[in-house]
Structures are given as C-alpha cells and as structure tokens.
Design a protein around this motif. Structure first.
Motif, PDB file in Angstrom:
ATOM      1  N   VAL A 117     -67.402  83.062  83.040  1.00  0.00           N
ATOM      2  CA  VAL A 117     -68.385  83.219  82.066  1.00  0.00           C
ATOM      3  C   VAL A 117     -67.869  83.923  80.692  1.00  0.00           C
ATOM      4  N   ASP A 118     -66.595  83.450  80.528  1.00  0.00           N
ATOM      5  CA  ASP A 118     -65.720  83.873  79.213  1.00  0.00           C
ATOM      6  C   ASP A 118     -65.240  82.586  78.488  1.00  0.00           C
ATOM      7  N   ILE A 119     -66.111  81.787  78.081  1.00  0.00           N
ATOM      8  CA  ILE A 119     -65.629  80.378  77.568  1.00  0.00           C
ATOM      9  C   ILE A 119     -65.967  80.297  76.022  1.00  0.00           C
ATOM     10  N   ALA A 120     -65.284  79.863  75.152  1.00  0.00           N
ATOM     11  CA  ALA A 120     -65.132  80.053  73.785  1.00  0.00           C
ATOM     12  C   ALA A 120     -66.306  79.580  73.311  1.00  0.00           C
ATOM     13  N   VAL A 121     -66.528  78.122  74.049  1.00  0.00           N
ATOM     14  CA  VAL A 121     -67.729  77.335  73.096  1.00  0.00           C
ATOM     15  C   VAL A 121     -69.027  77.728  73.998  1.00  0.00           C
ATOM     16  N   LEU A 122     -69.102  78.366  74.816  1.00  0.00           N
ATOM     17  CA  LEU A 122     -70.483  78.613  75.507  1.00  0.00           C
ATOM     18  C   LEU A 122     -70.782  80.045  75.557  1.00  0.00           C
ATOM     19  N   ALA A 123     -72.175  80.696  75.572  1.00  0.00           N
ATOM     20  CA  ALA A 123     -72.353  81.880  75.862  1.00  0.00           C
ATOM     21  C   ALA A 123     -73.463  81.911  77.023  1.00  0.00           C
ATOM     22  N   PHE A 124     -73.335  82.945  77.820  1.00  0.00           N
ATOM     23  CA  PHE A 124     -74.232  83.076  78.862  1.00  0.00           C
ATOM     24  C   PHE A 124     -75.132  84.298  78.909  1.00  0.00           C
ATOM     25  N   SER A 125     -75.395  84.937  77.852  1.00  0.00           N
ATOM     26  CA  SER A 125     -76.162  86.142  77.563  1.00  0.00           C
ATOM     27  C   SER A 125     -76.378  86.017  76.054  1.00  0.00           C
ATOM     28  N   ARG A 133     -68.459  83.367  66.309  1.00  0.00           N
ATOM     29  CA  ARG A 133     -68.443  83.274  64.923  1.00  0.00           C
ATOM     30  C   ARG A 133     -68.187  81.880  64.460  1.00  0.00           C
ATOM     31  N   GLY A 134     -68.426  81.723  63.372  1.00  0.00           N
ATOM     32  CA  GLY A 134     -67.963  80.432  62.708  1.00  0.00           C
ATOM     33  C   GLY A 134     -68.417  78.996  63.605  1.00  0.00           C
ATOM     34  N   PHE A 135     -67.648  78.029  63.903  1.00  0.00           N
ATOM     35  CA  PHE A 135     -67.907  77.124  64.548  1.00  0.00           C
ATOM     36  C   PHE A 135     -68.546  77.108  65.756  1.00  0.00           C
ATOM     37  N   PHE A 136     -67.985  78.321  66.551  1.00  0.00           N
ATOM     38  CA  PHE A 136     -68.492  78.434  67.957  1.00  0.00           C
ATOM     39  C   PHE A 136     -69.776  78.917  68.061  1.00  0.00           C
ATOM     40  N   ARG A 137     -70.198  79.763  66.907  1.00  0.00           N
ATOM     41  CA  ARG A 137     -71.500  80.219  66.901  1.00  0.00           C
ATOM     42  C   ARG A 137     -72.448  79.027  66.444  1.00  0.00           C
ATOM     43  N   TRP A 138     -72.251  77.891  65.960  1.00  0.00           N
ATOM     44  CA  TRP A 138     -72.906  77.029  65.860  1.00  0.00           C
ATOM     45  C   TRP A 138     -73.164  76.004  66.939  1.00  0.00           C
TER      46      TRP A 138
END
Length: 332
Positions: A117-125, A133-138
């Motif tokens: 659950v620590d993946i740069a391109v996803l969020a689980f909460s 931030r940046g592209f990952f936020r989009w």
C-alpha cells in the motif's frame, strides 16, 4: 482453530502435488517456446505472447508457494526452487520479492508497514492522496479509471525493481540472483529476436510483458484492495488483523487455478505455510470460527471484487478531485 487445522492434517506437505505442478509448469513453458520456434517470424506470435504471459504468471504463483515453504520441508530446497522459478524463468527477483512479501504478511494493509500500500502511482487513503505531487497527483485523481491500464506496466516494473535491488546488493545471495537474471535476459531476448523480425519481436515483448503485468495485478488486487487500511496504533490482534484486511474470492476449481490459490487469501494469511490444495479445506473451519467469534469474513465473486477495488480507489481520490473542482480559477 489452529488445533483443528493441525489435527485435520492441513499443514502437512503435499509434495506430490507440487512436483506435478512444477513438471507441468516447466513443460508448458517448453511447449510454448517450441511453438514459438515452429511459428517463426509471424504475427501469430502475438497469440503465443498471451499464452506465455499465462505460463509466466502460473510459474510466479509456484514461486510464491516456494517462498512460503509450502512445497518442501527445508528452506534450502524451497529457496532454490524460488530462485529458479523467479530469477531464471520469470525474471523477477526472488530475494527482493521475499523481503517485500514478508513485510506485507506481517502487517497487511498497514499504511506505514505494508509495501503493497506504498505505491507511487496509487493512493489507498485520502491522506496518501493528499501527499501526492505533480504527475502522480493527477494519476491518483483518476486512479480508478487508470488502474487496469497501469497494470500493463506492472510486469516491466517487477523486472526493473527486483533487478535493481540485486544490483544494489540489497538482497542476500545477490551474486547468484544476478547470474540467473543474466541468463534469463540473454535467453529471453536472444530467442525473441532470433526467430522474429525486430518489429514483431518488440510487439511480442510489449504484449507479453503487458499481459503478464495485468494477470499478476488482477490476481493480487482482489485480496486486500478495498479492505480496511490500518494505521499506527491500531488495536487488532493477529487474527483480526489478518482476517479483516483480507478478502476471499469465491468460485470453483477454475478460480483456484486462475488465481493460484490466492483466492483463499484469509486462510493463506492465517496459515501462510499451508499447501495450496489444503486452503479450500481450511476455509470452512476458518469461516465457522470467524462467525462464532463475530469476526467479519469477506468473500465475493471475482468480478464483484474488482468492483470493490475500483470503488475504493475512486473514493480514495475523491478529496483531490473535490479540491481541484473548488479551487478558484485564475484568469489573465
């Protein structure tokens, strides 16, 4: 429950089953490679690329079982099989995966402790989403829509990250791992570019690795995604920590084969050394025990599980979408 499982013999080794699986998996790999050579420089190779993705994933499932010492009695034999299946045949580092997977089993779905659950391109909460931030936020804002397309890159990511860990000497036995990686890379690219023209070879690799990533991701995603995410200070005991963060996928023998036994995720987390064919027998014992103790036991069909995953991802990114929607616009 543990006593009942042991008395039923469900922790006993199933050596014959795993020998048959290993022989079958290697035979399937050999048959696919033979078919590739016979077909030659043809676009029909793309069909074989899809088949090879299935073979690679099934071999990876066996590597997973070896890592949990489900196959044989000694760590040495299981470890050797894991290296052959992972580094040599599939091209994913066994040592790197073991370290990552052990941390996952110790603290499943824990925001600070579980690497899954620590993946740069996803969020689980929502908290994880706000830190992007940046592209990952989009990406996180639209992660439910992008989830399956992103899985096309999962296979490439597994290769790159695990090879990088061995190069940086972050795994034990990194020398052996690098040698096996080298053999895999030379054999894989040598075979593909020898029997196909460059254009077809590149298309084959892209399709094969893309589908390998999708199959792997679709096998692991239903297990925990969409289940409660734990944070520091939770008061759950071992049983509840493993059960409440896991989800089983219902189905018959085909689902068992398709997901490599990972569809019995609750039983697997409670008894990680249990041989794969025993998991379905343990299910009734575990389910009944959980119902007796009023512990939620999650299970659903395969497609419904993907629905839960996508709904969860969509909700995790909702705050970012709302923030951007409410942000005042600027004009010149």
């Amino acid at each position: 429950m543990s006593r009942s499982v042991k008395q039923a013999g469900l922790l006993d080794r199933r050596i014959g089953f795993y020998v048959l699986c290993l022989v079958g998996g290697i035979a399937a790999l050999g048959a696919t490679i033979t078919a590739m050579v016979v077909v030659g420089d043809s676009w029909w190779q793309l069909a074989l690329a899809a088949l090879l993705a299935v073979v690679f994933t099934q071999l990876a499932f066996l590597g997973h079982d070896a890592g949990h010492r489900q196959m044989f009695a000694t760590n040495k034999v299981n470890g050797a099989i894991g290296l052959v299946l992972g580094n040599l045949l599939v091209g994913v580092g066994f040592g790197w995966w073991m370290g990552k997977h052990n941390r996952h089993h110790a603290n499943p779905n824990h925001e600070d402790e579980d690497p899954d659950v620590d993946i740069a391109v996803l969020a689980f909460s929502a908290e994880q989403a706000q830190r992007k931030r940046g592209f990952f936020r989009w990406v996180v804002k639209h992660q439910a829509w992008l989830f399956f397309p992103l899985l096309l890159l999962e296979g490439f990511s597994l290769h790159a990250i695990s090879i990088g860990a061995a190069v940086r000497r972050e795994v034990r036995g990194w020398q052996v791992e690098l040698v096996l990686f080298a053999v895999h890379v030379v054999a894989y690219f040598g075979l593909v570019f020898t029997i196909m023209s460059p254009g077809k070879a590149i298309a084959f690799i892209a399709l094969h690795q893309g589908l390998f990533g999708v199959y792997m991701g679709c096998s692991f995603a239903p297990n925990h995604k969409g289940m409660p995410v734990l944070t520091a200070g939770h008061q759950l005991d071992f049983l509840r920590k493993q059960v409440l963060t896991s989800r089983n996928v219902t189905g018959g023998w085909f689902t068992d084969f398709l997901l490599g036994g990972l569809n019995y995720q609750i039983e697997h987390h409670l008894f990680p050394n249990m041989p794969r064919p025993h998991l379905r027998h343990a299910q009734k014992l575990v389910r009944d025990f959980c119902h007796e103790k009023s512990i939620s036991y999650a299970e659903c069909g395969l497609f419904r599980s993907y629905g839960y995953v996508l709904e969860f991802l969509h909700e995790a990114g909702a705050e970012l979408r709302d923030t951007d929607r409410l942000a005042p616009s600027t004009s010149k």
